[in-house]
Motif scaffolding. Structure first.
Motif, mmCIF file in Angstrom:
data_model
loop_
_atom_site.group_PDB
_atom_site.id
_atom_site.type_symbol
_atom_site.label_atom_id
_atom_site.label_comp_id
_atom_site.label_asym_id
_atom_site.label_seq_id
_atom_site.Cartn_x
_atom_site.Cartn_y
_atom_site.Cartn_z
ATOM 1 N N VAL A 75 0.921 -1.317 -0.130
ATOM 2 C CA VAL A 75 -0.126 0.082 -0.183
ATOM 3 C C VAL A 75 0.951 1.266 0.026
ATOM 4 O O VAL A 75 0.665 2.120 -0.775
ATOM 5 N N THR A 76 2.046 1.323 0.898
ATOM 6 C CA THR A 76 2.540 2.580 0.810
ATOM 7 C C THR A 76 3.490 2.572 -0.372
ATOM 8 O O THR A 76 3.942 3.831 -0.610
ATOM 9 N N VAL A 77 4.025 1.558 -1.133
ATOM 10 C CA VAL A 77 4.762 1.787 -2.222
ATOM 11 C C VAL A 77 3.819 2.320 -3.443
ATOM 12 O O VAL A 77 4.162 3.168 -4.031
ATOM 13 N N VAL A 78 2.475 2.076 -3.221
ATOM 14 C CA VAL A 78 1.632 2.641 -4.262
ATOM 15 C C VAL A 78 1.404 4.113 -3.919
ATOM 16 O O VAL A 78 1.410 4.956 -4.867
ATOM 17 N N PHE A 79 1.505 4.438 -2.606
ATOM 18 C CA PHE A 79 1.554 5.929 -2.091
ATOM 19 C C PHE A 79 2.476 6.551 -2.627
ATOM 20 O O PHE A 79 2.279 7.762 -3.353
ATOM 21 N N ALA A 80 3.711 5.880 -2.536
ATOM 22 C CA ALA A 80 4.953 6.561 -2.783
ATOM 23 C C ALA A 80 5.171 6.796 -4.515
ATOM 24 O O ALA A 80 5.592 7.806 -4.882
ATOM 25 N N VAL A 81 4.777 5.901 -5.312
ATOM 26 C CA VAL A 81 4.665 6.213 -6.541
ATOM 27 C C VAL A 81 3.877 7.287 -6.916
ATOM 28 O O VAL A 81 4.348 8.384 -7.847
ATOM 29 N N TYR A 82 2.655 7.704 -6.362
ATOM 30 C CA TYR A 82 2.028 8.763 -6.538
ATOM 31 C C TYR A 82 2.993 9.926 -6.278
ATOM 32 O O TYR A 82 3.040 11.069 -7.052
ATOM 33 N N ALA A 83 3.476 10.201 -5.019
ATOM 34 C CA ALA A 83 4.022 11.240 -4.608
ATOM 35 C C ALA A 83 5.290 11.577 -5.703
ATOM 36 O O ALA A 83 5.723 12.704 -5.985
ATOM 37 N N VAL A 84 5.994 10.577 -6.053
ATOM 38 C CA VAL A 84 7.370 10.669 -6.948
ATOM 39 C C VAL A 84 6.907 11.278 -8.226
ATOM 40 O O VAL A 84 7.423 12.093 -8.832
ATOM 41 N N THR A 85 5.793 10.645 -8.839
ATOM 42 C CA THR A 85 5.431 11.109 -10.213
ATOM 43 C C THR A 85 4.766 12.532 -10.120
ATOM 44 O O THR A 85 4.782 13.163 -10.995
ATOM 45 N N VAL A 86 4.225 13.122 -9.054
ATOM 46 C CA VAL A 86 3.752 14.286 -8.893
ATOM 47 C C VAL A 86 5.093 15.333 -8.936
ATOM 48 O O VAL A 86 5.239 16.395 -9.597
ATOM 49 N N LEU A 87 6.139 14.791 -8.134
ATOM 50 C CA LEU A 87 7.137 15.790 -8.154
ATOM 51 C C LEU A 87 7.863 15.891 -9.513
ATOM 52 O O LEU A 87 8.475 16.536 -9.828
ATOM 53 N N ALA A 88 7.899 14.625 -10.089
ATOM 54 C CA ALA A 88 8.718 14.450 -11.549
ATOM 55 C C ALA A 88 7.809 15.514 -12.445
ATOM 56 O O ALA A 88 8.411 16.350 -13.078
ATOM 57 N N GLY A 89 6.623 15.600 -12.481
ATOM 58 C CA GLY A 89 5.684 16.507 -13.206
ATOM 59 C C GLY A 89 5.948 17.901 -12.872
ATOM 60 O O GLY A 89 5.914 18.856 -13.757
ATOM 61 N N LEU A 90 6.083 18.130 -11.430
ATOM 62 C CA LEU A 90 6.256 19.597 -11.047
ATOM 63 C C LEU A 90 7.375 20.063 -11.648
ATOM 64 O O LEU A 90 7.622 21.202 -12.286
ATOM 65 N N LEU A 91 8.708 19.302 -11.454
ATOM 66 C CA LEU A 91 10.051 19.635 -11.910
ATOM 67 C C LEU A 91 10.039 19.741 -13.273
ATOM 68 O O LEU A 91 10.773 20.743 -13.865
ATOM 69 N N LEU A 92 9.359 18.851 -14.161
ATOM 70 C CA LEU A 92 9.514 18.738 -15.635
ATOM 71 C C LEU A 92 8.786 19.729 -16.298
ATOM 72 O O LEU A 92 9.162 20.189 -17.469
ATOM 73 N N PHE A 93 7.322 19.866 -15.738
ATOM 74 C CA PHE A 93 6.398 20.648 -16.677
ATOM 75 C C PHE A 93 5.730 21.868 -16.078
ATOM 76 O O PHE A 93 4.845 22.370 -16.335
ATOM 77 N N GLY A 94 6.266 22.232 -14.999
ATOM 78 C CA GLY A 94 5.786 23.350 -14.036
ATOM 79 C C GLY A 94 5.734 24.617 -14.882
ATOM 80 O O GLY A 94 4.586 25.351 -14.351
ATOM 81 N N SER A 95 6.443 24.755 -15.870
ATOM 82 C CA SER A 95 6.397 26.119 -16.410
ATOM 83 C C SER A 95 6.007 25.981 -17.778
ATOM 84 O O SER A 95 5.770 26.998 -18.723
ATOM 85 N N LEU A 96 5.330 24.942 -18.204
ATOM 86 C CA LEU A 96 4.887 24.388 -19.664
ATOM 87 C C LEU A 96 3.855 25.241 -20.022
ATOM 88 O O LEU A 96 3.832 25.828 -21.111
ATOM 89 N N SER A 97 2.876 25.791 -19.269
ATOM 90 C CA SER A 97 1.813 26.536 -19.407
ATOM 91 C C SER A 97 2.319 28.033 -20.139
ATOM 92 O O SER A 97 1.420 28.597 -20.575
ATOM 93 N N ASP A 98 3.154 28.450 -19.346
ATOM 94 C CA ASP A 98 3.750 29.779 -19.811
ATOM 95 C C ASP A 98 3.921 30.006 -21.255
ATOM 96 O O ASP A 98 3.653 30.945 -22.042
#
Length: 430
Positions: A75-98
């Motif tokens: 269960v906690t691995v499933v939760f961790a996957v979400y946290a890691v991919t949110v972070l990846a999305g933020l760092l890679l695509f956080g400025s894309l909408s500009d």
């Protein structure tokens, strides 16, 4: 899970990527004519829905464990996957909408969210559950930058602070509603592991139509696709204060990760009930108390807010330990409310203090560093707790986990008080 927030120069609390646009509406949008106010509420609905959908699996984890034989570690691995991919999305695509615009990025994020809901609905084991959480995390990470900026740009002229307020309260409101709504469906509706997600597919489809019809507010919209990873850097002059304040960030998100992954299971155990609504209500109680604390303390001085939050965290952790020792459901519910209020206040105060450590031109780099600590603290300790639960059981692991986090909170409180005293002394000298 509620996302990290920061403040505008006026002190308003905003969603992390809202830093891209401090103005209520860019010049390009003003030149194009009046902006329809409906777009603001569409983006607000997207924010609440995305956060709501992120909390739904937390309320279903107990059911997944029972039906599929998953361990707490799974269960906690499933939760961790979400946290890691949110972070990846933020760092890679956080400025894309500009460059592309708010609408296309929000539209792409909603399509990903619909795909993730379909994967959740079709999941019959750990594999698809992990895939669904990964796609969901990427959708949230992709949307965060566009949502934060659009809410500030589309704020009604009569209520310019409304965008900052929705940015701040939307995530925890969504998490609370998601936990409570999923708990109700699990307990009283048929096929909850399918129905919950099908309802969300419909809701996301409606908001996708709304996004397609809303006005574009980004001044640089229509540009080329450019993915510019966000830099991670702490200014040399700020590293001492950063080390002090980030300790609070770690404590806050360690508690959040534990509650969002194993909290519902712990609630059912202490309440001696098989009513799944109790697990979802625990998540809702934690998020609701955090929201209330942030709204009440939004104008309080950052370091004072952090100190009050740390005191609340220590009190809440002590009450959780007392509840575990007594096996008391009533004490546990009180503890969750106290812990939630401390959680919200401690994060609000520490993040506002951190956001002031860098010049505006470099604030994004420092914020990215905070993201890394926040999401690692939310995921890594939760996975460790899940693995230890497989070995030592939920109650013994919870006692050790809460005691360890209390130690981190005590260290953070001591160092933050020293920092506040030094800041006051420097101010009086100046």
């Amino acid at each position: 899970m509620a996302e990290p927030t920061e403040t505008t120069p006026t002190g308003d609390v905003v969603h992390p990527a809202g830093r891209h646009r401090a103005a209520a509406r860019p010049a390009a949008a003003r030149a194009a004519g009046p902006v329809r106010p409906s777009g603001f509420w569409v983006v607000g609905a997207v924010l609440v829905l995305l956060m709501l959908s992120s909390a739904v699996p937390s309320a279903l984890y107990v059911l997944y464990q029972q039906e599929w034989g998953l361990s707490p570690g799974n269960v906690t691995v499933v939760f961790a996957v979400y946290a890691v991919t949110v972070l990846a999305g933020l760092l890679l695509f956080g400025s894309l909408s500009d460059s592309l615009g708010r609408r296309p990025v929000l539209g792409a994020a909603l399509v990903l969210a619909i795909v993730s809901m379909g994967l959740f609905a079709g999941a019959r084991g750990l594999g698809l559950l992990l895939a669904a959480r990964a796609v969901q995390g990427l959708a949230v990470g992709l949307a965060t930058g566009a949502m934060g900026a659009a809410l500030l740009e589309l704020s009604p002229r009569s209520r310019p602070a409304l965008g900052a307020q929705v940015n701040s309260a939307g995530p925890t409101i969504g998490i609370g509603l998601g936990g409570l709504g999923a708990g109700l469906l699990v307990q009283y509706a048929p096929a909850p592991t399918v129905l919950s997600y099908l309802l969300l597919v419909g809701a996301f489809a409606l908001t996708l139509i709304g996004v397609a019809r809303m006005d574009e507010s980004a001044p640089g919209a229509g540009g080329r696709l450019r993915v510019v990873p966000r830099r991670i850097r702490v200014p040399a002059a700020a590293r001492g204060r950063f080390a002090v304040l980030v300790t609070t960030i770690v404590a806050v998100w360690t508690v959040g990760g534990f509650y969002l992954s194993l909290g519902p299971h712990l609630a059912l155990s202490l309440l001696h009930t098989t009513n799944y609504l109790a697990g979802g209500a625990t998540v809702a109680l934690l998020a609701g108390a955090a929201t209330a604390a942030q709204l009440l303390l939004g104008r309080t001085e950052p370091l004072r807010t952090a100190v009050l939050g740390l005191l609340g965290l220590l009190a809440g952790l002590a009450l959780v330990l007392l509840a575990l020792g007594l096996g008391s459901a009533a004490v546990f519910l009180v503890a969750t409310a106290v812990l939630g209020s401390g959680w919200g206040a401690a994060f609000l105060g520490s993040f506002r203090a951190l956001s002031s450590l860098a010049e505006p031109a470099h604030r994004g780099e420092l914020t990215a560093a905070v993201y890394v600590f926040a999401y690692l603290a939310m995921s890594v300790p939760a996975v460790l707790a899940g693995l230890l639960t497989d070995i030592h059981g939920l109650q013994r692991t919870s006692v050790g986990f809460m005691a360890a986090v209390a130690g981190v909170c005590a260290l953070a409180l001591f160092t933050t008080l020293r920092l506040a005293a030094r800041t006051r002394a420097e101010g009086s000298t100046a």
